[in-house]
Write a protein that holds these residues in place. Sequence first.
Motif, PDB file in Angstrom:
ATOM      1  N   GLU A 147       0.831  -1.204   0.000  1.00  0.00           N
ATOM      2  CA  GLU A 147       0.000   0.000   0.000  1.00  0.00           C
ATOM      3  C   GLU A 147       0.866   1.254   0.000  1.00  0.00           C
ATOM      4  O   GLU A 147       0.577   2.225  -0.721  1.00  0.00           O
ATOM      5  CB  GLU A 147      -0.927  -0.006   1.224  1.00  0.00           C
ATOM      6  N   TRP A 150       2.383   1.634  -3.509  1.00  0.00           N
ATOM      7  CA  TRP A 150       1.374   2.052  -4.488  1.00  0.00           C
ATOM      8  C   TRP A 150       1.061   3.543  -4.330  1.00  0.00           C
ATOM      9  O   TRP A 150       0.943   4.271  -5.321  1.00  0.00           O
ATOM     10  CB  TRP A 150       0.108   1.224  -4.331  1.00  0.00           C
ATOM     11  N   ARG A 155       4.378   0.994  -9.586  1.00  0.00           N
ATOM     12  CA  ARG A 155       3.436   0.145 -10.321  1.00  0.00           C
ATOM     13  C   ARG A 155       4.072  -1.179 -10.753  1.00  0.00           C
ATOM     14  O   ARG A 155       3.411  -2.008 -11.384  1.00  0.00           O
ATOM     15  CB  ARG A 155       2.918   0.888 -11.548  1.00  0.00           C
ATOM     16  N   ARG A 250      -0.789 -12.033  -6.176  1.00  0.00           N
ATOM     17  CA  ARG A 250      -1.279 -11.580  -7.475  1.00  0.00           C
ATOM     18  C   ARG A 250      -2.659 -10.933  -7.344  1.00  0.00           C
ATOM     19  O   ARG A 250      -2.964  -9.936  -8.015  1.00  0.00           O
ATOM     20  CB  ARG A 250      -1.327 -12.753  -8.438  1.00  0.00           C
ATOM     21  N   GLY A 251      -3.463 -11.483  -6.463  1.00  0.00           N
ATOM     22  CA  GLY A 251      -4.780 -10.894  -6.234  1.00  0.00           C
ATOM     23  C   GLY A 251      -4.720  -9.565  -5.508  1.00  0.00           C
ATOM     24  O   GLY A 251      -5.613  -8.721  -5.652  1.00  0.00           O
ATOM     25  N   LEU A 252      -3.651  -9.365  -4.738  1.00  0.00           N
ATOM     26  CA  LEU A 252      -3.509  -8.152  -3.939  1.00  0.00           C
ATOM     27  C   LEU A 252      -2.866  -7.020  -4.734  1.00  0.00           C
ATOM     28  O   LEU A 252      -3.244  -5.854  -4.587  1.00  0.00           O
ATOM     29  CB  LEU A 252      -2.658  -8.462  -2.709  1.00  0.00           C
ATOM     30  N   TRP A 253      -1.884  -7.361  -5.566  1.00  0.00           N
ATOM     31  CA  TRP A 253      -1.120  -6.352  -6.296  1.00  0.00           C
ATOM     32  C   TRP A 253      -1.686  -6.169  -7.697  1.00  0.00           C
ATOM     33  O   TRP A 253      -1.690  -7.098  -8.496  1.00  0.00           O
ATOM     34  CB  TRP A 253       0.351  -6.758  -6.375  1.00  0.00           C
ATOM     35  N   GLN A 254      -2.135  -4.963  -7.985  1.00  0.00           N
ATOM     36  CA  GLN A 254      -2.792  -4.704  -9.265  1.00  0.00           C
ATOM     37  C   GLN A 254      -1.834  -4.206 -10.348  1.00  0.00           C
ATOM     38  O   GLN A 254      -2.233  -4.055 -11.503  1.00  0.00           O
ATOM     39  CB  GLN A 254      -3.905  -3.666  -9.061  1.00  0.00           C
ATOM     40  N   GLY A 255      -0.587  -3.949  -9.979  1.00  0.00           N
ATOM     41  CA  GLY A 255       0.379  -3.498 -10.972  1.00  0.00           C
ATOM     42  C   GLY A 255       1.111  -4.666 -11.614  1.00  0.00           C
ATOM     43  O   GLY A 255       0.669  -5.820 -11.555  1.00  0.00           O
ATOM     44  N   LYS A 256       2.238  -4.362 -12.258  1.00  0.00           N
ATOM     45  CA  LYS A 256       3.060  -5.402 -12.866  1.00  0.00           C
ATOM     46  C   LYS A 256       3.733  -6.230 -11.772  1.00  0.00           C
ATOM     47  O   LYS A 256       4.231  -5.687 -10.788  1.00  0.00           O
ATOM     48  CB  LYS A 256       4.134  -4.778 -13.758  1.00  0.00           C
ATOM     49  N   ASP A 277       3.760 -11.204 -14.662  1.00  0.00           N
ATOM     50  CA  ASP A 277       3.952 -10.467 -15.907  1.00  0.00           C
ATOM     51  C   ASP A 277       5.358 -10.671 -16.455  1.00  0.00           C
ATOM     52  O   ASP A 277       5.582 -10.559 -17.663  1.00  0.00           O
ATOM     53  CB  ASP A 277       3.712  -8.975 -15.675  1.00  0.00           C
TER      54      ASP A 277
END
Length: 419
Positions: A147, A150, A155, A250-256, A277
């Motif tokens: 958090e 971010w 990202r 992966r579900g928590l982090w929305q970036g690369k 990614d």
Amino acid sequence: MPTMNLVPATVADYRRIAEARLPRFLFDYADGGAYDEYTLRRNVEDFKPIGIRQQVMRDVSNIALGTQLAGEAAAMPMALAPIGMGGMFARRAEVQAKRAADAAGLPFTLSTMSICSMEEVAAVSDRPFWFQLYMLRDRAIVAEMLERAWALGVRTLVFTVDLAVAGERYRDVRNGIAGGTSAWGKLRAGALSYAARPRWVMDVGIKGKPHQFGNISAYVPSATNPTEYRGWIISQIDASVTWKDIEWLRGLWQGKLILKGILTPGDALEAARVGADAIVVSNHGGRQLDGVSSTIRMLPRIADALAGSGPEIMLDGGVRSGLDVLRAVALGASGVMIGRPWVYAVAARGQAGVSALLTRFHSEMRVGMALAGIDNIAAVDRSILDLDEVPELGPQSKAPRWAHALDNLRQDTSVQGVA
């Protein structure tokens, strides 16, 4: 020529100057590898037999090195790797390296175990950095650090996956970093080591404070020195982590999401399955398990396994020149990460040293491509290499034996470690 007066031209030159400037225990921490350091040496040595074919009478008047790494523009196929305790090698070294990377148009990766906090590094410029993290036992801290990153504009997350246990390094034992040394050993690693490097004491030891691990200081309020922070990190290493935890991430982090520490085709396929990614073909710079393969030898096998249908592939470990970068790209990497090279450079010459080093890599790549008859980094592939001496790295087959493995794995829910 005295080392301090040396005009550095290569990574080895910066290493010599860094060794002369740093307290012994710090130099060995950056320079050393696990146990007998066989893998550490192989990472570098295995690049050497990979020849580049010289091709003449091509129009190479306009060399293009620009590319993208993890969706981000890069002036050449390179990023600065995360380095723990970076700010102990030069005054606020992570800040200096970030400025150099920005000027060169390259991504900079900040370590969880950096001296400078992510907030301090973010203040350097508006260009986002990449942030490296481990899977800590306290998942709430993992979530909170993500958090924080971010909110600062990060990202791209580089998640290290080859730390089920901490590797053991004989140099750290001898120098007292690993603990358990004698009173004389502690004196030798501490006061005597500092006394031998008065310039470092003034520039880094005094002017470079605070020597906290900026990203985790709030979680370890009682720590007063890097060794105590290191102890906390070791206590947080979670040996129970599986691919299921990466699915959670992966579900928590929305970036690369880049997974660093992949060294086998099977693990590369798993990384693809959980939605990475990109991956970094890495053995932690030879600092974890001594005796494993060099990264450049594993790279083409992993590239064949993914067959262009999986995550982007990067590599670290052993890259010491622009020609090494070309070799890695030719064998399937989109780019490389460099760790020790920028640490040597920042220890030797600060931000100016890192900038000069990156300029040298850029120049070596341009010369290498021109004399190989290639004018665009996108055209670099195995055809530019002379692999007669290393047949196991021969031309890519038209039908790699792993070509369909990714699709099969995606359909197979019974793979070991997958619920």
